[in-house]
Write a protein that holds these residues in place. Structure first.
Motif, PDB file in Angstrom:
ATOM      1  N   MET A 118       0.846  -1.178   0.000  1.00 12.86           N
ATOM      2  CA  MET A 118       0.000   0.000   0.000  1.00 12.86           C
ATOM      3  C   MET A 118       0.889   1.238   0.000  1.00 12.86           C
ATOM      4  O   MET A 118       1.851   1.323   0.750  1.00 12.86           O
ATOM      5  N   ARG A 119       0.513   2.186  -0.825  1.00 13.51           N
ATOM      6  CA  ARG A 119       1.211   3.472  -0.836  1.00 13.51           C
ATOM      7  C   ARG A 119       0.641   4.311   0.298  1.00 13.51           C
ATOM      8  O   ARG A 119      -0.563   4.495   0.401  1.00 13.51           O
ATOM      9  N   VAL A 120       1.527   4.791   1.172  1.00 13.16           N
ATOM     10  CA  VAL A 120       1.112   5.657   2.273  1.00 13.16           C
ATOM     11  C   VAL A 120       1.852   6.977   2.160  1.00 13.16           C
ATOM     12  O   VAL A 120       2.933   7.061   1.561  1.00 13.16           O
ATOM     13  N   TYR A 121       1.251   8.005   2.738  1.00  9.01           N
ATOM     14  CA  TYR A 121       1.802   9.352   2.694  1.00  9.01           C
ATOM     15  C   TYR A 121       2.012   9.802   4.135  1.00  9.01           C
ATOM     16  O   TYR A 121       1.052   9.950   4.889  1.00  9.01           O
ATOM     17  N   VAL A 122       3.269   9.998   4.503  1.00  4.29           N
ATOM     18  CA  VAL A 122       3.638  10.324   5.872  1.00  4.29           C
ATOM     19  C   VAL A 122       3.943  11.818   5.964  1.00  4.29           C
ATOM     20  O   VAL A 122       4.880  12.299   5.321  1.00  4.29           O
ATOM     21  N   PRO A 123       3.163  12.555   6.763  1.00  9.97           N
ATOM     22  CA  PRO A 123       3.420  13.991   6.911  1.00  9.97           C
ATOM     23  C   PRO A 123       4.622  14.229   7.822  1.00  9.97           C
ATOM     24  O   PRO A 123       4.790  13.549   8.839  1.00  9.97           O
ATOM     25  N   LEU A 124       5.443  15.198   7.439  1.00 10.29           N
ATOM     26  CA  LEU A 124       6.627  15.556   8.206  1.00 10.29           C
ATOM     27  C   LEU A 124       6.835  17.062   8.149  1.00 10.29           C
ATOM     28  O   LEU A 124       6.137  17.776   7.441  1.00 10.29           O
ATOM     29  N   THR A 125       7.849  17.505   8.856  1.00 13.37           N
ATOM     30  CA  THR A 125       8.419  18.839   8.701  1.00 13.37           C
ATOM     31  C   THR A 125       9.773  18.636   8.031  1.00 13.37           C
ATOM     32  O   THR A 125      10.250  17.494   7.905  1.00 13.37           O
ATOM     33  N   LEU A 126      10.436  19.718   7.645  1.00 13.24           N
ATOM     34  CA  LEU A 126      11.785  19.574   7.073  1.00 13.24           C
ATOM     35  C   LEU A 126      12.744  18.978   8.098  1.00 13.24           C
ATOM     36  O   LEU A 126      13.584  18.142   7.759  1.00 13.24           O
ATOM     37  N   ALA A 127      12.608  19.381   9.368  1.00 19.25           N
ATOM     38  CA  ALA A 127      13.462  18.816  10.416  1.00 19.25           C
ATOM     39  C   ALA A 127      13.195  17.322  10.567  1.00 19.25           C
ATOM     40  O   ALA A 127      14.125  16.524  10.773  1.00 19.25           O
ATOM     41  N   GLY A 128      11.936  16.922  10.450  1.00 21.02           N
ATOM     42  CA  GLY A 128      11.585  15.506  10.513  1.00 21.02           C
ATOM     43  C   GLY A 128      12.173  14.724   9.350  1.00 21.02           C
ATOM     44  O   GLY A 128      12.625  13.589   9.515  1.00 21.02           O
ATOM     45  N   LEU A 129      12.195  15.336   8.172  1.00 26.00           N
ATOM     46  CA  LEU A 129      12.811  14.696   7.010  1.00 26.00           C
ATOM     47  C   LEU A 129      14.309  14.545   7.216  1.00 26.00           C
ATOM     48  O   LEU A 129      14.887  13.507   6.906  1.00 26.00           O
ATOM     49  N   ALA A 130      14.947  15.583   7.769  1.00 25.86           N
ATOM     50  CA  ALA A 130      16.389  15.515   8.040  1.00 25.86           C
ATOM     51  C   ALA A 130      16.685  14.396   9.038  1.00 25.86           C
ATOM     52  O   ALA A 130      17.647  13.635   8.865  1.00 25.86           O
ATOM     53  N   GLU A 131      15.856  14.279  10.068  1.00 24.52           N
ATOM     54  CA  GLU A 131      16.045  13.222  11.065  1.00 24.52           C
ATOM     55  C   GLU A 131      15.855  11.845  10.428  1.00 24.52           C
ATOM     56  O   GLU A 131      16.632  10.917  10.690  1.00 24.52           O
ATOM     57  N   ALA A 132      14.840  11.705   9.591  1.00 27.49           N
ATOM     58  CA  ALA A 132      14.601  10.431   8.913  1.00 27.49           C
ATOM     59  C   ALA A 132      15.787  10.069   8.021  1.00 27.49           C
ATOM     60  O   ALA A 132      16.211   8.906   7.977  1.00 27.49           O
ATOM     61  N   HIS A 133      16.335  11.057   7.346  1.00 25.91           N
ATOM     62  CA  HIS A 133      17.493  10.817   6.477  1.00 25.91           C
ATOM     63  C   HIS A 133      18.685  10.344   7.304  1.00 25.91           C
ATOM     64  O   HIS A 133      19.373   9.391   6.925  1.00 25.91           O
ATOM     65  N   THR A 134      18.909  10.974   8.441  1.00 21.64           N
ATOM     66  CA  THR A 134      20.027  10.604   9.307  1.00 21.64           C
ATOM     67  C   THR A 134      19.847   9.195   9.869  1.00 21.64           C
ATOM     68  O   THR A 134      20.787   8.402   9.894  1.00 21.64           O
ATOM     69  N   LYS A 135      18.628   8.886  10.322  1.00 21.75           N
ATOM     70  CA  LYS A 135      18.346   7.595  10.950  1.00 21.75           C
ATOM     71  C   LYS A 135      18.078   6.485   9.939  1.00 21.75           C
ATOM     72  O   LYS A 135      18.135   5.305  10.280  1.00 21.75           O
ATOM     73  N   GLY A 136      17.731   6.856   8.719  1.00 24.50           N
ATOM     74  CA  GLY A 136      17.416   5.855   7.709  1.00 24.50           C
ATOM     75  C   GLY A 136      16.016   5.292   7.834  1.00 24.50           C
ATOM     76  O   GLY A 136      15.708   4.255   7.250  1.00 24.50           O
ATOM     77  N   GLU A 137      15.159   5.992   8.609  1.00 18.34           N
ATOM     78  CA  GLU A 137      13.794   5.508   8.774  1.00 18.34           C
ATOM     79  C   GLU A 137      12.869   6.639   9.178  1.00 18.34           C
ATOM     80  O   GLU A 137      13.294   7.638   9.755  1.00 18.34           O
TER      81      GLU A 137
END
Length: 170
Positions: free
Chosen positions: A1-20
Motif C-alpha cells: 500500500m502506498r502511504v503518505y507520511v506527513p513531516l516537517t523539514l526537520a523531521g525529514l532531516a532526522e529520517a534521512h540521518t536515521k534511515g527511517e
C-alpha cells in the motif's frame, strides 16, 4: 500500500540521518475504504492524490505545532505491506480522519518512493496558514480561506535520492 507520511523539514532531516521514518507508531494517509467512499472515485491516481492532500494538511499542523519549523509542508510517499497500515474502524465516519492510517513501527527510508515538498512560492501562504490554523479550527471563515490558500499550492515531487539536497537547503 502506498502511504503518505506527513513531516516537517526537520523531521525529514532526522529520517534521512536515521534511515527511517519513525519511531512508530506513525500517522500516515492512504486510500482507505472511508476515503474511497467520501471521494466517490475508482481512479486510484485521484484517490492517492486525495490521500497526499490529507497528509499535506497534517504536515501543516505539524509545522503549526513547532514554532521553529521551516514553513514548508513535507510528505514522504512510501510503500508498506497492507497489514502494516491500519485504519481505525471506529473513526471511519469521522471526516477529520478520512484516509488516516496507523503504522505501528518505523518505516525504513528504503521503502520511500518519493518526497513531496512545498516550493519557494508557497512559503508566504504556508506561513499565513500556520498562523490562521487555530482560528480556522474554531470556525473563522476568513482564517479558513487563508488555510485554503496554502492548500492551493501543489507540492513538488522529488526522488528519494534528492533528500540530502532538500534537507541541506532547510
Amino acid at each position: 500500500m502506498r502511504v503518505y507520511v506527513p513531516l516537517t523539514l526537520a523531521g525529514l532531516a532526522e529520517a534521512h540521518t536515521k534511515g527511517e521514518l519513525g519511531p512508530g507508531p506513525l500517522t500516515a494517509y492512504g486510500v482507505t475504504p472511508s476515503l474511497r467512499e467520501w471521494y466517490v472515485s475508482d481512479d486510484l491516481e485521484e484517490l492517492e492524490y486525495a490521500a497526499l492532500s490529507r497528509a499535506a494538511a497534517a504536515s501543516l499542523r505539524l509545522i503549526a505545532g513547532d514554532p521553529g519549523a521551516a514553513r514548508r509542508r513535507v510528505v514522504v510517499a512510501a510503500d508498506v505491506a497492507d497489514r502494516d497500515a491500519v485504519a481505525d474502524p471506529g473513526r471511519a465516519l469521522d471526516a477529520s480522519s478520512l484516509g488516516e492510517l496507523r503504522i505501528a513501527t518505523a518505516v525504513p527510508l528504503r521503502l520511500a518512493a518519493a518526497v513531496h515538498v512545498d516550493s519557494d512560492d508557497a512559503l508566504d501562504d504556508v506561513s499565513a496558514a500556520v498562523e490562521a490554523l487555530g482560528a480556522a479550527d474554531h470556525g473563522d471563515e476568513d482564517a479558513r480561506f487563508t488555510v485554503d490558500g496554502a492548500e492551493d499550492h501543489e507540492l513538488l515531487w522529488y526522488g528519494v535520492q534528492e533528500i540530502p539536497a532538500i534537507v541541506a537547503e532547510a
